[in-house]
Write an enzyme that holds these catalytic residues in place. Structure first.
Site, short mmCIF file in Angstrom:
data_model
loop_
_atom_site.label_atom_id
_atom_site.label_comp_id
_atom_site.label_asym_id
_atom_site.label_seq_id
_atom_site.Cartn_x
_atom_site.Cartn_y
_atom_site.Cartn_z
N HIS A 80 -4.72 7.61 5.14
CA HIS A 80 -4.98 6.35 4.37
C HIS A 80 -6.18 5.68 4.54
O HIS A 80 -6.55 5.19 3.73
CB HIS A 80 -3.67 5.48 5.11
CG HIS A 80 -3.51 4.16 4.58
ND1 HIS A 80 -3.21 3.96 2.91
CD2 HIS A 80 -3.55 2.90 4.99
CE1 HIS A 80 -3.09 3.01 2.72
NE2 HIS A 80 -3.36 1.99 3.80
N CYS A 97 0.76 -1.24 0.00
CA CYS A 97 0.03 -0.08 0.10
C CYS A 97 0.88 1.45 -0.12
O CYS A 97 0.26 2.42 -0.29
CB CYS A 97 -0.91 0.23 1.30
SG CYS A 97 -1.68 -1.65 1.69
N HIS A 152 -9.67 0.49 -2.20
CA HIS A 152 -8.21 0.41 -1.85
C HIS A 152 -7.44 -0.13 -3.03
O HIS A 152 -7.66 -1.54 -3.44
CB HIS A 152 -8.00 -0.49 -0.73
CG HIS A 152 -6.75 -0.43 0.13
ND1 HIS A 152 -5.64 0.03 -0.60
CD2 HIS A 152 -6.35 -0.54 1.32
CE1 HIS A 152 -4.51 0.01 0.28
NE2 HIS A 152 -5.02 -0.50 1.39
#
Lengths: 363, 429
Positions: free
Chosen positions: B321, B181, B358
């Site tokens: 995030h 990520c 995501h």
């Protein structure tokens, strides 16, 4: 002001090589046999693959809970870094600022085959007529932690977890030049004074997946040979060496990579080390690159024409992927230790023919 | 020695919110949530059937590509998204890189894990199972018959970077970052480092990823990070909400072009943003969860502030995030609070993952692009699905409605799997 960068400690795991002592033996012992496994690549052609045989009794062997989701190369790297930091005098509170730059090669060793249980169940699922049943079965058989097992930064994460290293970081992948990129980042951190120490390393699997990935990159893939490995170096500034009362193994005096545009649709027709061969000036060149006997012979010819002494692990271990150039550095240190000649060129080229050179002066 | 400044010259993004930044901006302003039932593969038999897909047929962007690349694209969504990103920006990229020698220009991409699309190979697998013990090996072997540095199936991660290098003659380096990520945020900061250390003058930094394939989707579902099916489409991912139950699968690709001040001065190119600083740390905790103390995240945010030379109160907006997972969200807010202290209540913060999902290795570049869009258009996207915040005191978690606000200095954070924490601060020019 730019600071000098030294390698002060190193650690390695490769087939038949569990530590630096074993590596030194393997370098000179003509009987060294890493037991590479012969695998049929098609009906008529086989390749040789070396895997890591790890000591499960090592005090650094990871917890049982973690082992379930760790690839073999990840376990090896975790042990390597613990060994690397042994007796370095680095205080625990300093670990959180140490940079960690890693190169990760192929992360999958083997594709599904009918002979293991999960694969058998996977194929049974695929053969089901009903999509609903198929997906239900796939959902059931896929291990809950598969995503973590194949996580591209698993090595970095576990190395951090088990060592406490938590500074500037990344994982590059996944051809062999990624270890050069990792080394370059670590080198810059120390050279610029951002950090006194940096851990850099590489973790590489070998197997049929790697062969499938790279075989079309070479004109003839007969004589295929490759091995898994895990290789780590501790970089330090001279101030840090003094503080830890340590002697450096070598100084890194030059880092250079080729800057040609890699081919995408064709195989590269460049001669091995075409861009960097003119830079060879040391008395020893340790080189790596090809996956095949043919590629190795071509590389050897080029390097031998330029260097008095040369060495490659290819005949014994084959291609070491992401770990190759770091292995070359450790090899040069071992070969030149206690020698009046101290300058060595460590060369590598990746499957896209991208070349890298690390020039070291052994201390 | 004074460090060379690094600037953002251009950027663009392929997102479930739209292909191209003007479409993404419009979706953000109109509160579009890209969440829909999955159309990429049949989901019968799975409990979870939703994701944030890029619905647009992308083939029009790259229809004139070489047949071999087209074939590879048809099996690799990550590559398809990256190639689309290239064509989205092709003219602009060519114009920029015309000004730099090949050996002074590079590319660095954050790339996601390689899990092949089993759904696309199903027929082959069934056929090969009749006579082979190792059907996938033989199938891949069959597809990859042609010699060359691009395979139809199973490519090195570097194939995306090499594609850009091949198109734009980028010779200095072609790097791939694999830190999940945080990968594409790290790609940007490593690109900056390359410029500051004189490795290149101009760099493409970005990323590409998709976890909307059968095996990836099942893997992430079983890991427990994807929110379970919800009765209300569009309400699945709820970052920072008491009732959050996980994140939503997404996909994206994005690119930004960065260059050093020497080149910018010499070429007369007008940059859009300056990259002021960044932080990049590890949790050194557990692969499965963030360090509950938030130490790694705190160090990342604090380092970014320190390296940027700005005070915490100078930050006008933080793109979080904010995955919507149980473990990540509270630690993220705690870390911010620990670093910013009381200042935090005056800084609007939000996560946009409830809108676009995501995108794992492309999360960073997608959210960086969104930050740039917000800064250029002086608006802050709210957390659309936030009803009951996990923290209300001392923090300005923007919810319910988007806000108008001049954003001169913005921050984006990505805190990834395996405990990789990356923070980036940019200034509008």
């Amino acid at each position: 002001m730019k600071r000098k960068v030294f390698v002060s400690s190193c650690s390695v795991k490769a087939p038949g090589i569990s530590d630096i002592e074993k590596l030194q033996t393997a370098l000179i012992d003509p009987g060294f046999d890493p037991s590479l496994l012969e695998v049929m690549l098609n009906k008529d052609l086989s390749g040789y693959f070396g895997s890591l045989d790890l000591d499960t009794t090592s005090s650094y062997y990871p917890d049982r809970q973690d082992i379930k989701i760790m690839r073999n190369d990840v376990v090896a790297s975790t042990i390597c870094v613990s060994e690397l930091l042994e007796n370095t005098g680095i205080r625990e509170e300093d670990l959180s600022n140490i940079p960690l730059f890693i190169a990760n090669g192929i992360v999958i060793e083997k594709l599904f085959d009918k002979n293991d249980k999960v694969s058998r169940l996977f194929f049974e699922a695929i053969l089901l007529d009903s999509t609903k049943k198929k997906l239900e079965k796939l959902y059931k058989i896929i291990p809950p932690l598969l995503a973590l097992q194949t996580l591209t930064n698993a090595t970095e994460s576990y190395v951090a977890q088990y060592s406490g290293i938590a500074g500037n970081n990344t994982t590059f992948g996944n051809t062999s030049i990624s270890a050069y990129y990792a080394l370059l980042e670590g080198f810059r951190n120390v050279e610029s004074g951002k950090s006194n120490l940096a851990v850099i390393g590489a973790s590489n699997s070998s197997g049929e997946y790697s062969n499938l990935t790279f075989r079309q990159f070479t004109s003839n893939y007969s004589g295929w040979r490759e091995s898994a490995c895990s290789v780590f170096l501790l970089l330090e500034s001279s101030e840090s060496l003094k503080r830890h009362q340590k002697k450096a193994l070598c100084e890194i005096v030059q880092l250079k990579s080729s800057n040609h545009i890699p081919e995408l649709l064709e195989i590269s027709t460049r001669k091995p080390f075409e861009s960097l061969i003119s830079e060879i000036s040391g008395d020893l060149a340790v080189f790596s690159g090809g996956f095949t006997e043919n590629d190795y012979e071509l590389e050897k010819k080029e390097v031998k024409a330029k260097s008095k002494k040369s060495y490659s692990w290819f005949p014994k271990l084959g291609n070491l992927g992401a770990g190759a150039i770091l292995m070359n550095i450790i090899t040069a240190i071992c070969l030149l230790k206690n020698n009046s000649v101290t300058l060595a060129d460590c060369l590598d080229r990746d499957p896209y023919s991208r070349e890298s050179l690390v020039k070291i002066r052994v201390c | 020695m004074k460090q060379q400044k690094v600037f953002v010259l251009d950027y663009d993004v392929v997102s479930p919110l739209g292909v191209g930044k003007s479409n993404v901006l419009s979706s953000l302003q109109n509160n579009v949530i890209a969440e829909t039932p999955i159309s990429r593969f049949i989901t019968d038999g799975l409990d979870n059937k939703i994701a944030c897909e890029i619905k647009e047929d992308l083939s029009g962007y790259y229809k004139n590509e070489h047949p071999r690349i087209l074939k590879a694209i048809s099996y690799d969504r990550k590559l398809e998204l990256a190639v689309t990103g290239y064509y989205l920006m092709e003219d602009r990229l060519k114009k920029l890189f015309e000004q730099v020698a090949p050996e002074r220009s590079g590319v660095i991409m954050g790339i996601g894990a390689d899990i092949f699309s089993v759904e696309l190979l199903e027929k082959d697998i069934i056929e090969y199972l009749q006579h082979s013990d190792d059907p996938l090996f033989e199938i891949i072997y069959k597809y990859n018959k042609t010699k060359g540095n691009i395979n139809i199936l199973v490519n090195p991660f570097d194939v995306t970077s090499i594609f850009f290098a091949h198109k734009l003659k980028l010779g200095a380096f072609q790097k791939s970052v694999l830190t999940a990520c945080a990968a594409s945020t790290q790609a940007i900061l490593l690109g900056c480092e390359a410029i500051r250390h004189n490795e290149a003058d101009m760099v493409i930094a970005g990323g590409t990823d998709s976890i909307i394939t059968t095996l990836s989707f099942i893997s992430f579902s079983k890991l427990g990070i994807l929110a379970p099916a919800n009765d209300q489409i569009g309400k699945t991912c709820k970052p920072f909400d008491i009732n959050r139950s996980g994140t939503i699968a997404g996909e994206s690709a994005g690119l930004c072009v960065i260059a050093g001040e020497e080149l910018v001065k010499k070429s007369g190119i007008e940059p859009k943003f300056e990259i002021l600083g960044y932080g990049n740390t590890l949790d050194a905790y557990k692969i499965t969860s963030p360090d509950p103390s938030g130490r790694g995240m705190m160090r990342s945010v604090a380092d970014a502030l320190q390296n940027s030379g700005v005070f915490s109160g100078d930050i006008d907006y933080i793109n979080l995030h904010g995955t919507g997972t149980h473990l990540n969200d509270p630690v993220e807010l705690k870390s911010l609070k620990d670093v910013f202290g009381e200042t935090l209540e005056n800084i609007p913060v939000s996560s946009t993952k409830d809108r676009h999902g995501h995108a794992i290795a492309a999360a960073g570049i997608q959210e960086f692009s969104i930050l740039c869009l917000c800064m250029e258009n002086n608006f802050i996207p709210c957390n659309l699905n936030l009803e009951k915040p996990i923290m209300e005191q001392g923090i300005d978690l923007v919810h319910s409605v988007n806000r108008k606000r001049i954003i001169n200095i913005g921050m984006t954070n990505n805190f990834g799997f395996g405990g990789v924490n990356t923070s980036l601060i940019i200034k509008k020019l």
